[in-house]
Design an enzyme around this catalytic site. Structure first.
Site, mmCIF file in Angstrom:
data_model
loop_
_atom_site.group_PDB
_atom_site.id
_atom_site.type_symbol
_atom_site.label_atom_id
_atom_site.label_comp_id
_atom_site.label_asym_id
_atom_site.label_seq_id
_atom_site.Cartn_x
_atom_site.Cartn_y
_atom_site.Cartn_z
ATOM 1 N N LYS A 32 5.493 19.495 -21.449
ATOM 2 C CA LYS A 32 4.237 19.937 -20.838
ATOM 3 C C LYS A 32 4.267 21.450 -20.718
ATOM 4 O O LYS A 32 5.342 22.038 -20.578
ATOM 5 C CB LYS A 32 4.078 19.330 -19.436
ATOM 6 C CG LYS A 32 2.660 19.299 -18.948
ATOM 7 C CD LYS A 32 1.913 18.154 -19.591
ATOM 8 C CE LYS A 32 0.564 17.918 -18.989
ATOM 9 N NZ LYS A 32 0.107 16.555 -19.349
HETATM 10 N N1 GLU Z 1 -2.631 15.914 -21.566
HETATM 11 C C1 GLU Z 1 -2.720 14.543 -21.950
HETATM 12 C C2 GLU Z 1 -1.780 13.695 -21.119
HETATM 13 O O1 GLU Z 1 -1.396 14.074 -20.049
HETATM 14 C C3 GLU Z 1 -2.539 14.349 -23.445
HETATM 15 C C4 GLU Z 1 -1.217 14.744 -23.993
HETATM 16 C C5 GLU Z 1 -1.137 14.685 -25.520
HETATM 17 O O2 GLU Z 1 -2.067 14.190 -26.134
HETATM 18 O O3 GLU Z 1 -0.127 15.146 -26.049
HETATM 19 O O4 GLU Z 1 -1.441 12.597 -21.481
#
Ligand code: GLU
Length: 421
Positions: free
Chosen positions: A111
């Site tokens: 993240k």
């Molecule tokens: N931000 C989204 C999540 O928390 C998508 C993450 C992604 O598609 O890599 O799942």
């Protein structure tokens, strides 16, 4: 939401770790493996200098946490928000590992975050932050290394800048370095709606399991961004009655049901829910405890806590946000026999279609929206059933079952790979 110092509540990362520890103990996971999987692989802090429109230089702080690359490249969004912390990004990175494992994607978890307020930045300033953030992370990103995506405060345009910056440096267009891109730049059909659609799929499945009908369900959704608004639209179209929604400014509630298509037009025109006719106005937090059958927290972490969990009326909670419920609230909701579909399952539709996007980019062959939605449904239903089966077999909550399933898969892969010393 800030945690008060005198509070028993835990930080976002501690809330993740508390559930991890319970699940690892239930699995009888080796102590050493538990230590390895609990901590992230890498944490990068960046100081991003940007020339602002007013001529002054500003330095923004950014993070990228890679929690795990055991099952494949690290995967996870980038969050732009004024109150992002390393603790939060660390938790969100771990949740991506568990989420990808629950739906059985060949990804690890990561993240990113930048402390900034996108509402107060010009387009040029946003682009400068994004490009410098990407450039500083060049050695760590890549289709085989770490693949970002949108999250709170970022969108398709930001992903296009990430893709372009990376591509300029490696000297060829590399669409698969990031997902959630615009359709014309290697994005996938259905990606924008994917998280909301995934929520609809698991809500339907939960009702089937509980023997209830869609048209008897009154739904409240907290959060009206990309996830909450799409969930509201799709659930309304499927016959659910949406009785309450809230954004950060406030909520609206109407026990007779809200006309969602009209509300979406209103938000498009006014930029917020406030002012929509025919509804009671409620405070953003208060919406959580209003009367309904299904509650969908689709905003941010730590919303259902020991302070409000006993006042929740819903009998089913679908966690569209990451980490909306604290570990203390889990116990209260369990006592009230609330059926909770946990975040790492309920909101996995987004990363599942991100996986489809990555596959399509690497193949250079793009699927129809019908094919994307069909495969998404197949994977979400299978994962829902896996989690519920696990919960019944081990006599644990669906949340602990989802963690157990995920940890088991990652630990198994780690054992097969062995530790490189
Ligand atoms: N931000 C989204 C999540 O928390 C998508 C993450 C992604 O598609 O890599 O799942």
């Amino acid at each position: 939401m800030p945690i008060l110092a005198a509070d028993k509540e835990l930080s976002v990362y501690e809330n993740m770790a508390a559930r991890f520890d319970v699940a690892a103990a239930k699995l009888g996971l080796d102590e050493g493996l538990q230590k390895v999987l609990r901590s992230p692989n890498k944490e990068i802090t960046l100081y991003i200098p940007v020339a602002m429109d007013n001529g002054k230089l500003e330095v923004f702080v950014g993070y990228r946490v890679q929690h795990s690359i055991v099952r494949g490249p690290a995967k996870g969004g980038i969050r732009f928000a004024p109150d992002v912390t390393l603790d939060e990004v660390r938790a969100l990175a771990s949740w991506m590992t568990w989420k990808c494992a629950v739906v059985n994607l060949p990804f690890g978890g990561a993240k990113g975050g930048v402390i900034c307020d996108p509402q107060k930045l010009s387009r040029r300033e946003l682009e400068a932050i994004t490009r410098r953030y990407t450039a500083e992370l060049l050695d760590f990103l890549g289709p085989e290394r770490d693949v970002p995506a949108p999250d709170l405060g970022t969108n398709e345009q930001v992903m296009a800048w990430v893709m372009d910056t990376y591509s300029m440096h490696v000297r060829h267009t590399t669409t698969a370095v990031v997902t959630g891109k615009p359709l014309d730049l290697g994005g996938s059909r259905g990606r924008r709606e994917a998280t909301g659609r995934g929520c609809l799929i698991v809500t339907d499945r939960a009702l089937q399991k509980l023997g209830r009908r869609r048209d008897e369900q009154r739904v409240i959704i907290q959060g009206f961004g990309n996830v909450g608004s799409v969930a509201a639209k799709l659930l309304h179209e499927s016959g659910y009655k949406i009785v309450g929604v809230a954004d950060i400014h406030g909520g609206i509630y109407n026990p007779k049901g809200i006309d969602v298509p009209r509300l979406l037009d209103h938000v498009l025109e006014n930029g917020k829910l406030a002012g929509f006719p025919g509804c009671d106005r409620v405070a953003p937090q208060e919406i959580l405890t209003r009367d309904c059958d299904i509650l969908i927290p689709a905003a941010i972490e730590n919303q259902l806590t020991s302070h409000n969990a006993d006042r929740i009326k819903a009998k089913v909670i679908i966690e569209a946000a990451n980490g909306p419920t604290t570990a203390l609230a889990d116990d209260i909701l369990a006592e009230k026999k609330v059926f909770v579909v946990p975040d790492i399952l309920a909101n996995a539709g987004g990363v599942t279609v991100s996986y489809f996007e990555w596959v399509q980019d690497r193949q250079g062959y793009f699927w129809s929206e019908a094919m994307v939605n069909e495969r998404l449904e197949e994977m979400m239903v299978a994962s829902f059933d896996d989690v519920c089966g696990y919960a019944e077999r081990h006599a644990v909550s669906p949340r602990i079952a989802a963690y157990m399933l995920a940890i088991d898969r990652v630990a198994f892969a780690l054992k097969l790979r062995g530790l490189y010393a």
